[in-house]
Write a protein that holds these residues in place. Sequence first.
Motif, mmCIF file in Angstrom:
data_model
loop_
_atom_site.group_PDB
_atom_site.id
_atom_site.type_symbol
_atom_site.label_atom_id
_atom_site.label_comp_id
_atom_site.label_asym_id
_atom_site.label_seq_id
_atom_site.Cartn_x
_atom_site.Cartn_y
_atom_site.Cartn_z
ATOM 1 N N LEU A 253 -5.417 13.671 -14.619
ATOM 2 C CA LEU A 253 -5.257 12.219 -14.312
ATOM 3 C C LEU A 253 -6.623 11.598 -14.661
ATOM 4 O O LEU A 253 -6.515 10.446 -14.876
ATOM 5 N N LYS A 254 -7.739 12.328 -14.773
ATOM 6 C CA LYS A 254 -9.013 11.635 -15.114
ATOM 7 C C LYS A 254 -8.685 10.815 -16.570
ATOM 8 O O LYS A 254 -9.274 9.813 -16.578
ATOM 9 N N LEU B 253 0.941 -1.242 -0.024
ATOM 10 C CA LEU B 253 -0.012 0.027 0.004
ATOM 11 C C LEU B 253 0.775 1.186 0.085
ATOM 12 O O LEU B 253 0.757 2.290 -0.827
ATOM 13 N N TYR C 174 -5.772 10.360 -18.727
ATOM 14 C CA TYR C 174 -4.493 9.963 -19.021
ATOM 15 C C TYR C 174 -3.878 8.962 -18.030
ATOM 16 O O TYR C 174 -4.126 9.116 -16.716
ATOM 17 N N LYS C 175 -2.917 8.254 -18.554
ATOM 18 C CA LYS C 175 -2.124 7.244 -17.847
ATOM 19 C C LYS C 175 -1.297 7.751 -16.575
ATOM 20 O O LYS C 175 -0.614 9.012 -17.206
ATOM 21 N N GLU C 176 -1.195 7.533 -15.604
ATOM 22 C CA GLU C 176 -0.208 7.835 -14.513
ATOM 23 C C GLU C 176 1.504 8.001 -15.093
ATOM 24 O O GLU C 176 1.990 8.866 -14.997
ATOM 25 N N LYS D 161 2.616 2.199 -3.205
ATOM 26 C CA LYS D 161 1.331 2.848 -3.997
ATOM 27 C C LYS D 161 1.099 4.122 -3.992
ATOM 28 O O LYS D 161 0.860 5.140 -4.766
ATOM 29 N N ILE D 162 0.978 4.146 -2.835
ATOM 30 C CA ILE D 162 0.365 5.834 -2.213
ATOM 31 C C ILE D 162 1.695 6.620 -2.495
ATOM 32 O O ILE D 162 1.428 8.043 -2.879
ATOM 33 N N LEU E 194 3.881 11.634 -7.816
ATOM 34 C CA LEU E 194 3.290 11.820 -9.160
ATOM 35 C C LEU E 194 2.442 13.214 -8.875
ATOM 36 O O LEU E 194 2.829 14.185 -9.866
ATOM 37 N N LEU E 195 1.643 13.406 -7.882
ATOM 38 C CA LEU E 195 1.186 14.646 -7.659
ATOM 39 C C LEU E 195 2.198 15.957 -7.625
ATOM 40 O O LEU E 195 1.918 16.775 -7.902
ATOM 41 N N GLN E 196 3.033 15.284 -6.822
ATOM 42 C CA GLN E 196 4.097 16.433 -6.553
ATOM 43 C C GLN E 196 4.857 16.772 -7.702
ATOM 44 O O GLN E 196 5.164 17.812 -8.117
ATOM 45 N N ASP F 170 -3.455 18.748 -12.415
ATOM 46 C CA ASP F 170 -4.100 17.442 -12.061
ATOM 47 C C ASP F 170 -5.364 16.976 -12.677
ATOM 48 O O ASP F 170 -5.746 15.655 -12.563
ATOM 49 N N HIS G 6 1.822 7.809 -5.867
ATOM 50 C CA HIS G 6 0.661 8.607 -6.155
ATOM 51 C C HIS G 6 1.115 9.944 -5.727
ATOM 52 O O HIS G 6 0.792 10.943 -6.402
ATOM 53 N N LEU G 7 1.658 9.831 -4.620
ATOM 54 C CA LEU G 7 2.049 11.278 -4.024
ATOM 55 C C LEU G 7 3.103 12.148 -4.813
ATOM 56 O O LEU G 7 3.083 13.228 -4.899
#
Lengths: 855, 418
Positions: A27-28, A3, A30-32, A6-7, A13-15, A24, A10-11
């Motif tokens: 994200l809806k 977990l 397109y692929k990460e 994974k998180i 990626l967001l950064q 952001d 994601h964090l």
Amino acid sequence: MRLYDKIAGHLALLQEMKKAGVSDALLKDYKEEELLGLSQSVNQMDAKEEILSMETEAVEYLIHDQEFLSYLVRLLREDICDPVRISILLADAGGDALSKNYSYEEIVSVLADEQVKSYRAYIYLKYFAAQLLHEAEKEYLMDGLAALDQCGSFSVDDLTDTERKHLIEPAVSSIFLQERIKDRRFWRKLENPSYCALLNDLSFLCEGVSLGADQAEELWQHTAEIQEGLDAVLRKLPGYEMGKFLALWLDNKALVYDLNRLKYILPELPHETAKGATMQEKVSELPHETMQGASEMQSDLDEHSDRRVKFTENQLTYLNFLYGDLLNGVDLSYLSERQMKLLVYAVTHKKKHFLTIVKEHFEDFTVLQRFALLLDTDTYEHYLNVNTLNPQNLKDSRHLPKISDECKCYLNKEPYTFDELKLLAKADSRYVRLYHMLAYPKVDDRLRVIREVAGRKCLPQKMEEEQYAKLGRMLSKKPISKWLSEDMGHIRRISYQQAVLLLLVWDQVQRLIPDVRTGIQVDFLLKNLKKIENIPDFQTVADQILEIDSTWKKLNDLLKIGEDFLRENQEGLKNFLYEGGSEIFYAFLSDVEEADKEKARRLCAAEIAGRFLDVKYYKNDLEREITLELPEEIQQFWRKNTEAKKGKVRLWEEDRLLPVMQIGESLGKTCISYRNGLYKACLLSCFDANKKVLYGSYNGQFAFRAIIRLTKGAFSKMPVEKQRLQFADILEEEMTECREGNQQEYLTLFLERPYFKGISEEKEKEVVLAAVEMLLRKAKQLHAELVVSNSYKRFGLEEKKFIRAKYYMYISASKNGKQYLDSLGGMAEVSSEGSYGEGYFFLRESFLNPKTDKQ
Amino acid sequence: MCLDGTNRIRDYLYRSLKVENVKTYQILLLDDKWDSMHSNWFLIDLTDSKWQELYSLIERDSFDKWVFETLKVKPYTKNQMERYLQVYQGLTNEDFYQHFWKREDSNLKVIFRKLADLGLVHPLGLLKSYLEEYQSNADEAGKKWIMMIQYLEAYMDGLETMEAVEMAFQIEKLFGILSREPFPIEKLLLDSIGIENGYRGLHFGSMDLIRPFLDIKGHQQMFCIVEQYMLKMHPDKYISFLIKALSSEDNFFWFPKEEARKVFLKLAEISKNQSELDGLRRIYLTEEDFEAVKAERREREQRHLLVKQRKKTRDIRKDFSLYVAKARKTGCQFETLWNYVQNGMHDWKSQKERNYIIKRYLCSLFRNKTQIILEKKEIENLCKLVQFLFSEEELTFFEMREILGRIELKEEKLDEAV
């Protein structure tokens, strides 16, 4: 994966995205991994500022073409263009990988070129950048692409390379071809150089004209011939006429024919004005930048050019010139659009006779208004062959309105004669419909029949389809007047309307007609059609009238005449019903005061007992009404109904109950109609002893009525006299005393206001003069003066030596209480009785001034 | 009239009357419309043979209505329920389960859930059949399952059983969380775990990921679905979501604390709003560590305030220098300074700084001068200024005397003579 990993991923990626300025919201969709890759690249290049300056679509583009990021950074840092321009390029590029397909320099060349609009940059880069277009071509290309946008069903990507090259042609972006380029097949035709060249030339010269499909096809089919024809024709035209000529030539849709004809009929230009040149030479004179240039040049030429040839003024002048100049010498400049359309139709359809009439009677043509019959397109295209018109018809057309759309639905034969349309244009749709049901082969016969019916306004307001057909069949046997004279001649006072109603049910009533005697009986038949359907003849109808006439029962519920009385007077009752008495009185009593019911009871009872006239002229009622003693001989003369006949005019006095009851209906509804007249409460006053009705017919048709009163009058105001009168009750016969006369007054026979129906003003005058003559004779017998209402002033009573003067007319007492006096201000009530009404009347000259008579 | 504590006879009957036979049932059913007042009157216990006669005595709609009501409220065991449904079928000649295919009824939704709990219907099996049919012909399946889908959805609502969660997983696997067809799983999932979507956006106050019947893997799977959804659909709320998930110690059952702590530390590293992590700090840090963090934060805040104050002071001094520069040699310097002190609303520190800077200026102005000649009006303004600074304890008495002792009134005549 754990977990945390994974998180944490994601964090991170967001950064990373935040650091790179990548939204952001992506994200809806397109692929990460893609977003992470882009964001890392942006961050490595420290290009957050550049990314933030881009529109979302541009950033989305970068996700799949990350190589372009370096181009982007360079483009922006070298300040090649606005970031929005780059965004638009990238958004338009969509799935195309610009970084792979184009060099940086190629992209710079497009983005830096201000002539290339931002939203055309990608298309330009894709298809045209390699062609190295010069400035004018780029301008045409931008316009061409804009024109292509309007095509809707296909885009620049759908065109072939060759077709795309035509976007640089000036014609493609012009109004001239704006409709044609929407047709995908048209683009293929542009590959023919001669055709393309012809269209280019025309697009320059035809300002504001949009080429139609038919014309484009003819230009395609006959390119060489038309090119040659245009060269020949344009050589004969001054420059300022050229644009107008080409517009009219194209509009006429007979390109080759027109050119061939014009080649021969157009005269050569005189040498001093001739700029004789082929079309291409003319075009080459024009500055190619804009179409406006062409028009400017034309206006320059205007000032100096020969105005000899005027045929390009408008469509009509063009066609007139082309088709033999039949309207030569007529000024066609100021016609209305509809007038122009009619003449264009006439010229193109070779209506030479009509054109000759128009030319010779041009003023009659120009006065035709917008909604005139003749200017209605349907009229000249379908209903009327304008070549059949004569000068009088053209003159008559001025007052003829176009046929209404409602009536047009019934016009099912083409063409009509002018006389037919003249009638139908003014007729109500019911008559138009009936006209088309008539089976006469000859137009004149049909017209005669329908004129009669329409003139008499015979048709009921509402008729069913089968009723039109039925009436059409009946009137196809003979006209209504013949039906009236031959089959219904024995029926007194039958109207045209009643005759029509009888024809509608002829099969049901035919067997009864021979015994029918009056118009009232016709009404009775028509009202009781169902009840009489099994009765063999009218005599039986008369015998069973008490059973058939359901209204009588209802009437007697109001009148309450005793059974014994009715039994004793059964024949009289039958006659009363037979003449429509129950219908008339029941309608009359529908909304009157209670007191009127008693008056009606007395009158009806008298009529049924056959003693109506005894009641009307009861004992000395006449003297009491007018408060004047009259010798018995005079009273007898007054009671006697006279008749007169002069030419087609027949006049007769009427004092019977039922005919007088109908005075408010017989010549159309008036205010004393027994059904719903506003002053119907005054109607029973007509049965005073001093009142009668003068009826008149013209040529057998009921046409005139007026009330006549025997009264008294004076030239000066007289004191008021009061006396209350009522109808005699024959069931309790007793009346009292009489009264003394007044020596200062004159016994007066007064003719009230006239009512006419269905006759012209001339005939009205004929009737009036006959009536005055008749009443003069009657007045003489009565030793009275004839005084005529002021309403007769338009009938030239001066011919009969009458002059208008002030006179005081005695308002006689009425047994009804209320009476309607047209000439003395309308309704008069009891309070007015016994007084004198002041007014202007027509008096005999000799009465006014006795010396005149002696002279 | 008061009848045993009730206001009306009917109210008394509602409370006291028990329906014991079909005749009474029939009479009362015909007469009374207030269902909610007497819901127990008309329950039909078909396992009791005396009520079976009702089928032929009352209308079918009424019969079904009260059968549904009965099944909804009565706690039948599996055997009783089977018996009930058998009797129902015997009387009506219809399979009770067919109602789920043919009609929509809120009571039937409750009954469906009851039957599923008793193992008499199998929602997961039904869902699998439906999904198979849907994937081969969506339109046909839609028509056939139009009613049953609603019962399956109602069953999944709240994700209260293993089977319901399994169903949600199946749908998510096949169609993703965002698909509205064949089930609007996004709303169902969020509602079930208590994520509210209000007018201010998502709110996690009631979020509860714990399902006692789920194992660790099941919980983690559910969390991953929601976590992925939050990342993609609401990235701005992603951190709030994580904070909420980490803040419940119940979740350590499926989210090992050590791992959760690592996530927290990561958040602490990147979060802009450190105070929102305080709740987590209490969970994941020792008390000393937490105090150290707080002290460090206080110190940081202190430093920040100091920097801010210094900047403010710098700005005030800069402004004052400009102000004074403009006022010098204008003949109304002290009036300008008096206005400077008086005008504007300033916080205490700023005002103090303004007073201080004026005092410094006055002291330096008079320090090396033996005498300053001023006009009467300027002397008045200087006096007001000095009095103000003295009362504000900015000037000492000594300093005030020093300043005032050096002023001299400018003589008008003398001025004229010059």
